[in-house]
Motif scaffolding. Structure first.
Motif, PDB file in Angstrom:
ATOM      1  N   ALA A   7       0.514   8.079 -52.095  1.00  0.00           N
ATOM      2  CA  ALA A   7      -0.424   7.803 -53.172  1.00  0.00           C
ATOM      3  C   ALA A   7      -0.040   8.622 -54.400  1.00  0.00           C
ATOM      4  O   ALA A   7       0.256   9.812 -54.303  1.00  0.00           O
ATOM      5  N   GLU A   8      -0.056   7.983 -55.569  1.00  0.00           N
ATOM      6  CA  GLU A   8       0.224   8.672 -56.822  1.00  0.00           C
ATOM      7  C   GLU A   8      -1.035   9.347 -57.345  1.00  0.00           C
ATOM      8  O   GLU A   8      -2.114   9.255 -56.752  1.00  0.00           O
ATOM      9  N   ALA A   9      -0.884  10.039 -58.468  1.00  0.00           N
ATOM     10  CA  ALA A   9      -2.010  10.782 -59.041  1.00  0.00           C
ATOM     11  C   ALA A   9      -3.167   9.852 -59.400  1.00  0.00           C
ATOM     12  O   ALA A   9      -4.331  10.203 -59.258  1.00  0.00           O
ATOM     13  N   GLY A  10      -2.868   8.654 -59.883  1.00  0.00           N
ATOM     14  CA  GLY A  10      -3.923   7.713 -60.263  1.00  0.00           C
ATOM     15  C   GLY A  10      -4.486   6.923 -59.121  1.00  0.00           C
ATOM     16  O   GLY A  10      -5.294   6.011 -59.342  1.00  0.00           O
ATOM     17  N   GLY A  11      -4.072   7.198 -57.881  1.00  0.00           N
ATOM     18  CA  GLY A  11      -4.549   6.470 -56.730  1.00  0.00           C
ATOM     19  C   GLY A  11      -3.700   5.268 -56.369  1.00  0.00           C
ATOM     20  O   GLY A  11      -3.964   4.604 -55.360  1.00  0.00           O
ATOM     21  N   GLU A  12      -2.672   4.978 -57.135  1.00  0.00           N
ATOM     22  CA  GLU A  12      -1.806   3.843 -56.853  1.00  0.00           C
ATOM     23  C   GLU A  12      -0.882   4.163 -55.681  1.00  0.00           C
ATOM     24  O   GLU A  12      -0.324   5.239 -55.579  1.00  0.00           O
ATOM     25  N   ARG A  36       2.529   3.713 -53.590  1.00  0.00           N
ATOM     26  CA  ARG A  36       3.912   3.376 -53.833  1.00  0.00           C
ATOM     27  C   ARG A  36       4.733   3.651 -52.580  1.00  0.00           C
ATOM     28  O   ARG A  36       4.373   4.495 -51.773  1.00  0.00           O
ATOM     29  N   TRP A  37       5.834   2.923 -52.488  1.00  0.00           N
ATOM     30  CA  TRP A  37       6.764   3.145 -51.382  1.00  0.00           C
ATOM     31  C   TRP A  37       7.961   3.944 -51.865  1.00  0.00           C
ATOM     32  O   TRP A  37       8.467   3.737 -52.975  1.00  0.00           O
ATOM     33  N   TYR A  38       8.397   4.830 -51.009  1.00  0.00           N
ATOM     34  CA  TYR A  38       9.601   5.610 -51.260  1.00  0.00           C
ATOM     35  C   TYR A  38      10.597   5.324 -50.138  1.00  0.00           C
ATOM     36  O   TYR A  38      10.208   5.043 -48.991  1.00  0.00           O
ATOM     37  N   CYS A  39      11.858   5.403 -50.472  1.00  0.00           N
ATOM     38  CA  CYS A  39      12.887   5.276 -49.436  1.00  0.00           C
ATOM     39  C   CYS A  39      14.028   6.234 -49.744  1.00  0.00           C
ATOM     40  O   CYS A  39      14.352   6.481 -50.903  1.00  0.00           O
ATOM     41  N   VAL A  40      14.611   6.777 -48.693  1.00  0.00           N
ATOM     42  CA  VAL A  40      15.751   7.664 -48.799  1.00  0.00           C
ATOM     43  C   VAL A  40      16.916   7.007 -48.075  1.00  0.00           C
ATOM     44  O   VAL A  40      16.755   6.459 -46.981  1.00  0.00           O
ATOM     45  N   LEU A  41      18.083   6.998 -48.704  1.00  0.00           N
ATOM     46  CA  LEU A  41      19.271   6.358 -48.167  1.00  0.00           C
ATOM     47  C   LEU A  41      20.358   7.406 -47.947  1.00  0.00           C
ATOM     48  O   LEU A  41      20.496   8.331 -48.754  1.00  0.00           O
ATOM     49  N   CYS A  42      21.141   7.230 -46.899  1.00  0.00           N
ATOM     50  CA  CYS A  42      22.200   8.191 -46.605  1.00  0.00           C
ATOM     51  C   CYS A  42      23.473   7.452 -46.250  1.00  0.00           C
ATOM     52  O   CYS A  42      23.463   6.320 -45.774  1.00  0.00           O
ATOM     53  N   GLY A  43      24.566   8.106 -46.490  1.00  0.00           N
ATOM     54  CA  GLY A  43      25.907   7.597 -46.206  1.00  0.00           C
ATOM     55  C   GLY A  43      26.888   8.646 -46.682  1.00  0.00           C
ATOM     56  O   GLY A  43      26.883   9.773 -46.211  1.00  0.00           O
ATOM     57  N   GLN A  44      27.694   8.283 -47.686  1.00  0.00           N
ATOM     58  CA  GLN A  44      28.529   9.276 -48.347  1.00  0.00           C
ATOM     59  C   GLN A  44      27.712   9.869 -49.500  1.00  0.00           C
ATOM     60  O   GLN A  44      28.033   9.719 -50.676  1.00  0.00           O
ATOM     61  N   GLY A  45      26.619  10.510 -49.125  1.00  0.00           N
ATOM     62  CA  GLY A  45      25.685  11.075 -50.087  1.00  0.00           C
ATOM     63  C   GLY A  45      24.258  10.796 -49.660  1.00  0.00           C
ATOM     64  O   GLY A  45      23.992  10.284 -48.575  1.00  0.00           O
ATOM     65  N   LEU A  46      23.330  11.151 -50.524  1.00  0.00           N
ATOM     66  CA  LEU A  46      21.905  11.008 -50.246  1.00  0.00           C
ATOM     67  C   LEU A  46      21.209  10.592 -51.528  1.00  0.00           C
ATOM     68  O   LEU A  46      21.505  11.125 -52.601  1.00  0.00           O
ATOM     69  N   GLU A  47      20.291   9.634 -51.418  1.00  0.00           N
ATOM     70  CA  GLU A  47      19.618   9.130 -52.605  1.00  0.00           C
ATOM     71  C   GLU A  47      18.164   8.802 -52.276  1.00  0.00           C
ATOM     72  O   GLU A  47      17.862   8.261 -51.197  1.00  0.00           O
ATOM     73  N   ALA A  53       5.887  -1.021 -57.891  1.00  0.00           N
ATOM     74  CA  ALA A  53       4.833  -1.980 -57.586  1.00  0.00           C
ATOM     75  C   ALA A  53       5.485  -3.225 -57.018  1.00  0.00           C
ATOM     76  O   ALA A  53       6.694  -3.428 -57.096  1.00  0.00           O
ATOM     77  N   LEU A  54       4.654  -4.095 -56.474  1.00  0.00           N
ATOM     78  CA  LEU A  54       5.160  -5.313 -55.866  1.00  0.00           C
ATOM     79  C   LEU A  54       5.828  -6.197 -56.902  1.00  0.00           C
ATOM     80  O   LEU A  54       5.251  -6.531 -57.927  1.00  0.00           O
ATOM     81  N   GLY A  55       7.080  -6.533 -56.611  1.00  0.00           N
ATOM     82  CA  GLY A  55       7.786  -7.446 -57.478  1.00  0.00           C
ATOM     83  C   GLY A  55       8.471  -6.805 -58.657  1.00  0.00           C
ATOM     84  O   GLY A  55       9.144  -7.484 -59.420  1.00  0.00           O
ATOM     85  N   THR A  56       8.335  -5.506 -58.864  1.00  0.00           N
ATOM     86  CA  THR A  56       9.006  -4.841 -59.971  1.00  0.00           C
ATOM     87  C   THR A  56      10.266  -4.161 -59.467  1.00  0.00           C
ATOM     88  O   THR A  56      10.384  -3.852 -58.279  1.00  0.00           O
ATOM     89  N   PRO A  57      11.230  -3.896 -60.339  1.00  0.00           N
ATOM     90  CA  PRO A  57      12.482  -3.278 -59.871  1.00  0.00           C
ATOM     91  C   PRO A  57      12.237  -1.907 -59.263  1.00  0.00           C
ATOM     92  O   PRO A  57      11.323  -1.177 -59.640  1.00  0.00           O
TER      93      PRO A  57
END
Length: 632
Positions: free
Chosen positions: A598-603, A605-616, A622-626
């Motif tokens: 949950a963000e500060a405004g109550g929204e 959001r999803w987070y994801c962490v990716l790994c391979g030759q590095g970490l990101e 929001a739904l449908g946004t980049p």
């Protein structure tokens, strides 16, 4: 002031000692590799009584001596001969303990086995938290030095060189040829100069160097020496007056696992602890349960597995620490370990025999949810493993006796098993069935009922010894989801006994099916029945292997591929519709992990962490946004 008796063994002398800051206690290391805890203050009593009791003490270890010490040890009248309060026999092997030191609330010991260990005092007993091997080839560790800047220096001998190793940067600070160990030496470091002196062939040799500005500019410190194979989010820790900081665990091909923080604001990754018990690559991680933050911080049980059929288990304790760079401190406690060929390592003359079992790699791990039981002798967790030898194995962890035991296995797939997921079905009448999903290199996804195996392990009649390994039986249902290997798998529970099963394959396809779990009408022993109600497939979802997939919502699926694209899909049983795609910067993607916050405004959001030759780290606004890139 005091006299102490060393436990009987072949090489019976102490090599180092330190007074504990807790007061009244002395810790010693001996030539046999043991750590001993003694009381510093002697209690009143006759010397003859204490000496007699000491001489009647039983030997410790397999190579102990039967002869008692000569009576000449009682030359100081009135001082009792103290026995150790706690003994960790052979902790550093037969080569001996080289140093013991105290730092903050922990005790550190080094030895000629190439490892240093962190311990703590529990009452009047020494408890090993974890061990660490600094680098390959450094088999003779002499001493540890804690710098004011927070670095830990390991001093030892590598072949015929004296080495100063930095655990922060993971590199040799100094390498001085001196002929190796077995000599008197001394090392002194200051901000202005560094000096190393030693004796060789009767001569005193002196090396001295003045501090010079470092010409090397490190743009970004590395987390691992090779690619990262797996990642899991432990949780978030918030220090007073600071934003929450995410804590992750990564496993790598360099045989280590790393506990680290990844900050959204500074975009910096700061290692908190490194786990180096593995002798091969760390390919899989699993958490016993999502760590819930509280006033004390985070506490979680971590399983790590990989090559050489090795599984390690740790207890991670993360808390806010304003003095550290990341505002988070992590304490690691080693709980248990398991290797399939442990019996082989204990065999004598094994070099004359042919090892029948091939080397096995654990490809994936999954903790079975809802297995808390009071029947086993200690709080236990069940762990499922996907193995490269074609088997699916089930283990039970007994945390109090620190044992990880193989309960059952099955070779149904007859080929490398790549992924495994465990889930729990609760019926309307309160019946609970433990189910397991496994995926192999032929594209098949199998569903198992492992309730009987868990029940047999929890049987009070078998609990003291635990049953020998049994069979998982045959799967309830097998679905041919793909044409080749399944490299990603995720299951999400829906209401009314249904589950969404999403998988990604080497051929770039995505498969999602709606699985219904129903129990038979037999009230005495209801058996689960599995049916596939709906299924949808996207043949060319990605241009390369799909190595990460998550069902975020019943109508939303997230997938990641080696083609470095992260795609958000709308799930409809008529097909998968792509909502947005972003390119990430991690080559050779191995795995991803997702969570909702949950963000500060109550929204939400999803987070994801990716790994391979590095970490990101990326964020879905929001739904449908980049998708937005937060940290790399």
């Amino acid at each position: 002031m005091g006299r102490y008796r060393l436990p009987p063994c072949k090489q019976r002398w102490h090599t180092c000692a330190a007074f504990l800051p807790q007061g009244g206690l002395l810790v010693c290391g001996d030539r046999r590799g043991s750590l001993l805890l003694f009381p510093c203050s002697s209690s009143p009593g006759t010397d003859s009584e204490n000496t007699g009791a000491a001489d009647r003490g039983s030997p410790v270890g397999e190579d102990s001596e039967s002869e008692s010490e000569p009576s000449s040890l009682s030359h100081n009248g009135g001082l009792p001969l103290e026995e150790p309060l706690s003994v960790l026999f052979g902790l550093h092997g037969k080569a001996g303990v080289t140093s013991v030191t105290c730092h903050k609330d922990c005790i550190y010991s080094t030895g000629r086995d190439g490892c240093y260990r962190q311990l703590r005092l529990q009452g009047q007993r020494l408890e090993v938290l974890w061990k660490h091997r600094p680098c390959k080839g450094l088999q003779w560790i002499e001493e540890l030095r804690f710098t004011p800047g927070g670095d830990l220096l390991v001093l030892g001998f590598h072949a015929d060189n004296f080495v100063v190793w930095s655990t922060r940067t993971g590199e040799n600070l100094h390498c001085i040829p001196c002929g190796g160990g077995h000599r008197s030496w001394s090392y002194c470091s200051s901000p202005s100069a560094e000096t190393f002196a030693y004796i060789k062939s009767g001569d005193v040799m002196l090396y001295s160097s003045e501090a010079e500005p470092c010409e090397q500019q490190v743009l970004l410190e590395s987390l691992h020496g090779r690619e990262i194979a797996c990642v899991r989010r432990l949780g978030a820790v918030q220090a007073p007056g600071h934003r929450p900081v995410n804590v992750f665990v990564t496993g790598s091909e360099d045989t280590t696992a790393c506990v680290l923080t990844l900050s959204e604001r500074s975009r910096a990754a700061v290692p908190l602890a490194r786990l180096s018990d593995h002798i091969s690559s760390v390919r899989a991680l699993a958490l016993a349960s999502p760590a819930q933050p509280d006033a004390a911080g985070l506490s979680a049980l971590l399983f790590s597995a990989g090559g050489r059929a090795q599984i390690e288990c740790y207890r991670l304790l993360c808390a806010a620490d304003l003095a550290s760079e990341s505002t988070v401190a992590c304490q690691v406690v080693h709980v248990a370990s398991h290797r399939l060929d442990e019996h082989w390592d204990r065999m004598k003359n094994r070099h004359k025999l042919v090892k029948m079992d091939p080397e096995t790699r654990y490809m994936a791990l999954a903790v079975v949810p809802g297995t808390a039981t009071e029947q086993l002798p200690a709080p236990c967790k069940f762990l499922a493993a996907a193995c490269s030898d074609g088997s699916v194995r089930l283990f039970v962890l007994l945390e109090a006796p620190q044992k990880l035991v193989l309960v059952a296995e099955s070779f149904h797939h007859q080929r490398c098993v790549l992924k495994v997921e465990a889930f729990l079905h609760a019926g309307a009448g309160g019946e609970r069935r433990h189910l397991l999903c496994s995926a192999a290199t032929d594209g098949s996804v199998a569903f198992w009922d492992i309730t009987a195996s868990i029940r047999d392990a929890a049987d009070p009649r078998a609990a003291p010894l635990l049953p020998p390994r049994g069979s998982l039986g045959t799967p309830l249902l097998t679905v041919m989801a793909h044409s080749c290997g399944v490299n990603s798998l995720h299951i999400r529970e829906l209401p009314e006994g249904c589950f969404l099963v999403a998988s990604g394959s080497d051929d770039g396809s995505i498969h999602v099916c709606l699985l219904e779990v129903a129990l038979s009408a037999d009230k005495a022993a209801p058996e689960p029945r599995l049916h596939v109600l709906e299924r949808v497939s996207r043949p060319c979802a990605h241009a390369a292997h799909v190595t990460g997939i998550r069902v975020l919502r019943p109508d939303l699926v997230l997938s990641a591929s080696v083609d470095q694209r992260l795609t958000l899909w709308r799930l409809d049983w008529g097909g998968l519709e792509a909502l947005s795609t972003t390119f990430f910067h991690v080559p050779d993607l191995a795995e991803l992990d997702c969570w909702e916050a949950a963000e500060a405004g109550g929204e939400r959001r999803w987070y994801c962490v990716l790994c391979g030759q590095g970490l990101e780290l990326l964020r879905c606004a929001a739904l449908g946004t980049p998708l937005q890139d937060d940290a790399q």
